[in-house]
Design a protein around this motif. Sequence first.
Motif, PDB file in Angstrom:
ATOM      1  N   ASN A  70       0.820  -1.334  -0.054  1.00 56.54           N
ATOM      2  CA  ASN A  70       0.050   0.000   0.118  1.00 56.54           C
ATOM      3  C   ASN A  70       0.840   1.425   0.037  1.00 56.54           C
ATOM      4  N   GLY A  71       0.819   2.251  -0.863  1.00 52.61           N
ATOM      5  CA  GLY A  71       1.327   3.412  -0.943  1.00 52.61           C
ATOM      6  C   GLY A  71       2.445   3.255  -1.580  1.00 52.61           C
ATOM      7  N   ALA A  72       2.874   2.188  -2.434  1.00 50.32           N
ATOM      8  CA  ALA A  72       3.944   2.112  -3.048  1.00 50.32           C
ATOM      9  C   ALA A  72       3.974   2.968  -4.399  1.00 50.32           C
ATOM     10  N   GLY A  73       2.762   3.553  -4.634  1.00 51.18           N
ATOM     11  CA  GLY A  73       2.682   4.277  -6.055  1.00 51.18           C
ATOM     12  C   GLY A  73       2.361   3.724  -7.173  1.00 51.18           C
ATOM     13  N   LYS A  74       1.550   2.561  -6.919  1.00 53.23           N
ATOM     14  CA  LYS A  74       1.125   1.907  -8.157  1.00 53.23           C
ATOM     15  C   LYS A  74      -0.018   2.746  -8.811  1.00 53.23           C
ATOM     16  N   THR A  75      -0.977   3.197  -7.869  1.00 57.53           N
ATOM     17  CA  THR A  75      -1.956   4.207  -8.815  1.00 57.53           C
ATOM     18  C   THR A  75      -1.352   5.554  -9.322  1.00 57.53           C
ATOM     19  N   VAL A  76      -0.250   5.859  -8.696  1.00 57.51           N
ATOM     20  CA  VAL A  76       0.495   7.176  -9.447  1.00 57.51           C
ATOM     21  C   VAL A  76       0.761   6.755 -10.636  1.00 57.51           C
ATOM     22  N   LEU A  77       1.644   5.374 -10.636  1.00 59.50           N
ATOM     23  CA  LEU A  77       2.186   5.098 -11.975  1.00 59.50           C
ATOM     24  C   LEU A  77       1.000   4.895 -13.071  1.00 59.50           C
TER      25      LEU A  77
HETATM   26  N1  LIG Z   1      -2.190  13.564  -6.298  1.00 60.11           N
HETATM   27  C1  LIG Z   1      -1.282  13.481  -5.401  1.00 60.11           C
HETATM   28  N2  LIG Z   1      -0.773  14.601  -4.702  1.00 60.11           N
HETATM   29  C2  LIG Z   1      -0.114  14.181  -3.431  1.00 60.11           C
HETATM   30  N3  LIG Z   1       0.448  12.938  -3.263  1.00 60.11           N
HETATM   31  C3  LIG Z   1      -0.080  11.817  -3.713  1.00 60.11           C
HETATM   32  C4  LIG Z   1      -0.945  12.217  -5.022  1.00 60.11           C
HETATM   33  N4  LIG Z   1      -1.321  10.898  -5.474  1.00 60.11           N
HETATM   34  C5  LIG Z   1      -0.733  10.001  -4.811  1.00 60.11           C
HETATM   35  N5  LIG Z   1       0.090  10.732  -3.772  1.00 60.11           N
HETATM   36  C6  LIG Z   1       0.755   9.964  -2.634  1.00 60.11           C
HETATM   37  O1  LIG Z   1       1.573   8.865  -3.319  1.00 60.11           O
HETATM   38  C7  LIG Z   1       1.786   7.811  -2.387  1.00 60.11           C
HETATM   39  C8  LIG Z   1       1.490   6.410  -3.428  1.00 60.11           C
HETATM   40  O2  LIG Z   1      -0.135   6.522  -3.550  1.00 60.11           O
HETATM   41  P1  LIG Z   1      -0.725   5.275  -4.508  1.00 60.11           P
HETATM   42  O3  LIG Z   1      -0.145   5.437  -5.993  1.00 60.11           O
HETATM   43  O4  LIG Z   1      -2.190   5.708  -4.523  1.00 60.11           O
HETATM   44  O5  LIG Z   1      -0.556   4.056  -3.788  1.00 60.11           O
HETATM   45  P2  LIG Z   1      -0.922   2.603  -4.207  1.00 60.11           P
HETATM   46  O6  LIG Z   1       0.550   1.756  -4.389  1.00 60.11           O
HETATM   47  O7  LIG Z   1      -1.544   2.207  -2.807  1.00 60.11           O
HETATM   48  O8  LIG Z   1      -1.891   2.784  -5.377  1.00 60.11           O
HETATM   49  C9  LIG Z   1       1.028   8.112  -1.365  1.00 60.11           C
HETATM   50  O9  LIG Z   1       1.919   8.460  -0.259  1.00 60.11           O
HETATM   51  C10 LIG Z   1       0.181   9.328  -1.525  1.00 60.11           C
HETATM   52  O10 LIG Z   1       0.010  10.067  -0.519  1.00 60.11           O
END
Ligand SMILES: Nc1ncnc2c1ncn2[C@@H]1O[C@H](COP(=O)(O)OP(=O)(O)O)[C@@H](O)[C@H]1O
Lengths: 353, 241
Positions: free
Chosen positions: B39-46
Amino acid sequence: MKFDGQTLAGNTGFKVGKKVLLVVVLLLLALLPMFPNSAYLVSTVTLIMIYMALGQMWNLLGGYAGLLSLGMQAFIGIGGYSLAVFSIDAGLNIFVAVFLGGVISVLFGLVVSPALFKMTGVYFAIGTWVVAEALMIFFSNWSVVDYAKGIMIRSVYFLTGEQIYYIAVLLGVISVLVVYLLMRSKTGLALMAIRDNPAAAESMGVKIFSTKLKCYMIACFFTGITGGVAYINLAYITPSASISTQWTIAMTFMVIIGGIGTMEGPIIGSIIYVALTQYLYNFPGISMTILGAIAVAAIMVVPNGIMGTIHNKTGFELLSPRRIMPPDWKKLLGVERAKEQVEAAGDKASKKE
Amino acid sequence: MNEILSAKDIGISFGSNEVLKSVNLALNHNEVLGIIGPNGAGKTVLLNILCGILTPTKGSVIFEGQDITHQKITERCRIGFGRTFQVPRPFEKMTVLENIMVGSVFGAGLTEKQAKKKAMEIASFIGLDHRLTWFAGKLGLLERKRLEIGRALSTDPKVLLLDEVGGGLTETEVGSIIDLVKKVKANGLSVIWIEHIIRTMLEGTDRILLLANGTDVICGLPQEVMQSKEVREVYMGNEDK
Ligand SMILES: Nc1ncnc2c1ncn2[C@@H]1O[C@H](COP(=O)(O)OP(=O)(O)O)[C@@H](O)[C@H]1O
Ligand SMILES: [Mg+2]
């Protein structure tokens, strides 16, 4: 929510009952001035039509496009002053003058939109309000519009109340029709998606900026025109009364009470608003307070507005933007799945009872 | 070259929070690539970087040989990206039919009439054809997840990006989502699939990439990756189940 066989067969568009209702309403509007002792009602309905047009446009922006504007009164001023200046100083026909008011509103909207559209939410709202205030101050210091003194719009004196009534009815009906046709068009599909979830809409290819801009232009045009018609009715215009937040209060009140993001909301809202303000004439001084209290109470009782609540409970829509199933939907789905769909719908409907 | 989509040395920071340091990935034609990570690894961000919601601070995204790092979301949607959201975002006051039509009209460029037909096909494909006239807001979780996939498919994508479509579902429901993704692959699409559930990754993907500490730690065949010491280290032995 109601999903009967008819809905499935693709008849949501216009059922007979709705058609009859619409025809009756239009007939009543057309014949109203011919009834005896209808003068008071005629002037009231004139106001309702004008406010309804304003509400429709404000709802198009606030309810569908996600543009909460607190500055649409700028275009009422532009429309009103266009009527005054073009019909008196330039001697143009009043309808040409009103139309020009719409055109200038669009031009003004085009000029201010690049800056305004950089802002969202509350900032957009404040931005639009600041632009309107600035315009009001400019008009108050502009010789062409006789400064803050105001203008008697003599060019409309020849019109009878009945004629103004028909102009207002035409405007009201057109405003509803414009929004209805827009919602039935491709843009309408985009607008509903933006209303429900902008991020998802964008990831599915909906161009949010251009869709919003299009709506803004339409709202500028018709709010400008409505400003012209409003001042045909009022016949005297000043900068502070025309570019006044009073109009914005009216627009937001109507749309929120009636049901934001529904086509019927502004219709119901305008009737309530005009009826209320007429009645509150009896309470000068505290009328705005009472109006505000009513708004707060209404939001607590029906948070989605009157139409929004009715819609959530019953699925009823008078003017529906719904896309219906294609005529050959049963063949497309296959007999079994089609049956399931009807049964599932029947289930839901019968559970309601 | 068999790659349809690749990411090269992707990095992104939010303020002082460096979420991705350097990520490399390659998705082959007609492949299902799983992405796992804590969780929070940045998968969704990627995923957001791949589909254009976020612009990376460094690195590039290459689609069919073209650098699309700075292309807009709507543009990427048109050239062949479809995505789902981790928390389903249906258009609640629109029917299932209309929900899917939106993508067919604006993403795939069909007329409304064509889009209606297409939407009905897609609804059959995702198993929602008995819900076409329902408001999406009334759907249950599994149906919402299916609709997410349906809407992503409605734009006629070449690459489908799935963000935890199996999350929160029962065992049987997860099975039906795996079948659905297999069907998508059989139709020639390439898929990137983020998921926590080990079973989906083992049964539903061709390769798995582990994302942790802002980088792609390991990538390979599902069994290999799942049994690797890297995965064990990252999940600290929690993955035996
Ligand atoms: N738009 C954003 N602005 C600031 N921080 C973000 C944003 N989107 C994600 N983050 C941060 O990036 C990190 C990874 O989030 P996320 O990609 O959602 O994790 P996961 O791997 O569970 O999908 C988290 O610490 C989150 O707080
Ligand atoms: Mg996530």
